[in-house]
Design a protein around this motif. Structure first.
Motif, PDB file in Angstrom:
ATOM      1  N   ALA A 264       0.866  -1.410  -0.402  1.00 28.80           N
ATOM      2  CA  ALA A 264       0.155  -0.511   0.182  1.00 28.80           C
ATOM      3  C   ALA A 264       1.043   1.549   0.022  1.00 28.80           C
ATOM      4  O   ALA A 264       0.445   1.994  -0.728  1.00 28.80           O
ATOM      5  N   THR A 265       2.210   1.249   1.237  1.00 29.19           N
ATOM      6  CA  THR A 265       3.016   2.347   1.041  1.00 29.19           C
ATOM      7  C   THR A 265       3.830   2.250  -0.814  1.00 29.19           C
ATOM      8  O   THR A 265       4.047   3.801  -0.662  1.00 29.19           O
ATOM      9  N   SER A 266       4.191   1.627  -1.572  1.00 28.30           N
ATOM     10  CA  SER A 266       4.185   1.422  -2.860  1.00 28.30           C
ATOM     11  C   SER A 266       3.369   2.148  -3.278  1.00 28.30           C
ATOM     12  O   SER A 266       3.794   2.841  -4.349  1.00 28.30           O
ATOM     13  N   ILE A 267       2.231   1.868  -3.817  1.00 28.33           N
ATOM     14  CA  ILE A 267       1.696   2.383  -4.413  1.00 28.33           C
ATOM     15  C   ILE A 267       1.546   3.896  -4.174  1.00 28.33           C
ATOM     16  O   ILE A 267       1.310   5.058  -4.985  1.00 28.33           O
ATOM     17  N   CYS A 268       1.510   4.425  -2.494  1.00 25.84           N
ATOM     18  CA  CYS A 268       0.826   5.523  -2.890  1.00 25.84           C
ATOM     19  C   CYS A 268       2.244   6.270  -3.489  1.00 25.84           C
ATOM     20  O   CYS A 268       1.998   7.506  -3.540  1.00 25.84           O
ATOM     21  N   GLN A 269       3.927   5.872  -3.200  1.00 31.15           N
ATOM     22  CA  GLN A 269       4.430   6.830  -3.450  1.00 31.15           C
ATOM     23  C   GLN A 269       4.635   6.622  -5.165  1.00 31.15           C
ATOM     24  O   GLN A 269       5.169   7.673  -5.892  1.00 31.15           O
ATOM     25  N   LEU A 270       3.917   6.124  -5.681  1.00 33.86           N
ATOM     26  CA  LEU A 270       4.150   6.292  -7.210  1.00 33.86           C
ATOM     27  C   LEU A 270       3.052   7.560  -7.528  1.00 33.86           C
ATOM     28  O   LEU A 270       3.458   8.239  -8.476  1.00 33.86           O
ATOM     29  N   TRP A 271       2.341   8.819  -6.684  1.00 33.29           N
ATOM     30  CA  TRP A 271       1.729  10.045  -7.120  1.00 33.29           C
ATOM     31  C   TRP A 271       3.225  10.949  -6.550  1.00 33.29           C
ATOM     32  O   TRP A 271       2.960  11.904  -7.564  1.00 33.29           O
ATOM     33  N   SER A 272       4.749  10.261  -5.850  1.00 33.75           N
ATOM     34  CA  SER A 272       5.489  11.362  -5.823  1.00 33.75           C
ATOM     35  C   SER A 272       6.479  11.587  -6.963  1.00 33.75           C
ATOM     36  O   SER A 272       7.119  12.180  -7.054  1.00 33.75           O
ATOM     37  N   GLN A 273       6.626  10.696  -8.070  1.00 35.32           N
ATOM     38  CA  GLN A 273       7.036  10.349  -8.817  1.00 35.32           C
ATOM     39  C   GLN A 273       6.651  11.145 -10.331  1.00 35.32           C
ATOM     40  O   GLN A 273       5.452  10.868 -10.679  1.00 35.32           O
ATOM     41  N   PRO A 274       7.156  11.378 -10.777  1.00 38.52           N
ATOM     42  CA  PRO A 274       6.777  12.244 -12.031  1.00 38.52           C
ATOM     43  C   PRO A 274       6.503  11.448 -13.591  1.00 38.52           C
ATOM     44  O   PRO A 274       6.407   9.635 -12.966  1.00 38.52           O
ATOM     45  N   THR A 275       5.335  11.201 -14.255  1.00 39.28           N
ATOM     46  CA  THR A 275       4.141  10.438 -15.479  1.00 39.28           C
ATOM     47  C   THR A 275       5.265   9.451 -16.247  1.00 39.28           C
ATOM     48  O   THR A 275       5.865   8.532 -16.243  1.00 39.28           O
ATOM     49  N   GLU A 276       6.337  10.571 -16.560  1.00 37.53           N
ATOM     50  CA  GLU A 276       7.864   9.829 -17.467  1.00 37.53           C
ATOM     51  C   GLU A 276       8.457   8.879 -16.480  1.00 37.53           C
ATOM     52  O   GLU A 276       9.342   7.796 -17.107  1.00 37.53           O
ATOM     53  N   GLU A 277       8.965   8.964 -14.848  1.00 33.14           N
ATOM     54  CA  GLU A 277       9.731   7.767 -14.148  1.00 33.14           C
ATOM     55  C   GLU A 277       8.688   6.787 -14.076  1.00 33.14           C
ATOM     56  O   GLU A 277       9.167   5.452 -13.938  1.00 33.14           O
ATOM     57  N   VAL A 278       7.631   6.559 -14.230  1.00 36.28           N
ATOM     58  CA  VAL A 278       6.350   6.000 -13.617  1.00 36.28           C
ATOM     59  C   VAL A 278       6.225   5.242 -14.608  1.00 36.28           C
ATOM     60  O   VAL A 278       6.213   3.611 -14.588  1.00 36.28           O
TER      61      VAL A 278
END
Length: 258
Positions: free
Chosen positions: A233-247
């Protein structure tokens, strides 16, 4: 999407504050943990599951734990594309946008040997693990792109990269779901050829998941390489902290890569 002052949010002003995130397959332990973490981060959470009772337990727990959060639940049959589209449209109409779709619909079937594989298991797993990904991705692609910082998150299994004889159906279904998600990512990339994509699709890979109830059932087990649902769950939430091009278009390993 930028951090919001939405009064529904109860978080710390981070990237998920006021974001609208849908969670498919929210009735299981991973879904419950994800609802809790998203609510804690200040997101408006819209959960769905085919099991109304399990869904209500997770929604109620997240609401109780985070009193200011908006957490709602819808019983949705994601085996039907029309139902998935209706769900996505309902969320966007009610909340004005959709900033994430987390796909947690799961299931497992296996056999002792390859020769004993039951193709009825493939039929079941194809529906649960592939068709629901197809339907949610098709339904949410537009809303996620309109968000400006959307995320489509698939949770997959290490077995998709290294199938074993008794897990042919499961591994094949997971591999197909990953390929479908990466195709969505390519669509996001091609939609904005001269800049960062407006949304990102990514795959989080685990060996298997573990939670408190499972540990209580098997007190002597080590669960080596397993990912706790709270860590997922924590890893999922962290995805919004990274730029779209990096995700976008990535396969992120939460367990050692085989």
């Amino acid at each position: 999407m930028t951090p919001s002052s939405d009064p529904h949010g109860g978080g710390d002003g981070g990237p998920l504050e006021g974001a609208v995130v849908a969670v498919a397959g929210a009735g299981g332990p991973a879904g419950h943990a994800t609802l809790l973490r998203l609510a804690e981060a200040g997101a408006v959470v819209v959960a769905a599951d085919a099991d109304a009772e399990r869904l209500a337990l997770g929604v109620d727990a997240a609401r109780f734990a985070h009193g200011g959060a908006t957490v709602t639940g819808d019983t949705v049959d994601l085996l039907h594309l029309a139902a998935a589209r209706e769900w996505a449209a309902k969320i966007e109409k009610e909340f004005g946008r959709v900033d994430g779709l987390v796909h947690l619909v799961g299931g497992w079937r296996g056999s002792a040997t390859f020769a004993e594989t039951d193709l009825a298991d493939w039929e079941l797993l194809h529906d649960l693990l592939v068709r629901t990904v197809q339907h949610t991705s098709l339904a949410f692609e537009g809303p996620l792109a309109r968000s400006g910082n959307g995320r489509f998150v698939l949770v997959s299994a290490a077995g998709a990269s290294k199938p074993t004889a008794g897990n042919a159906a499961y591994a094949a279904a997971k591999a197909a779901a990953e390929a479908w998600t990466l195709a969505l990512a390519d669509g996001f990339r091609k939609a904005v050829p001269d800049g960062p994509p407006a949304a990102a699709a990514t795959v989080l890979i685990v060996k298997a998941l573990v939670h408190e109830a499972l540990r209580a059932q098997r007190p002597g087990a080590r669960f080596a390489g397993f990912t706790d649902v709270t860590e997922l769950a924590t890893s999922i939430c962290q995805l919004w902290s990274q730029p779209t091009e990096e995700v976008n278009g990535t396969r992120q390993w939460l367990t050692p890569q085989p």
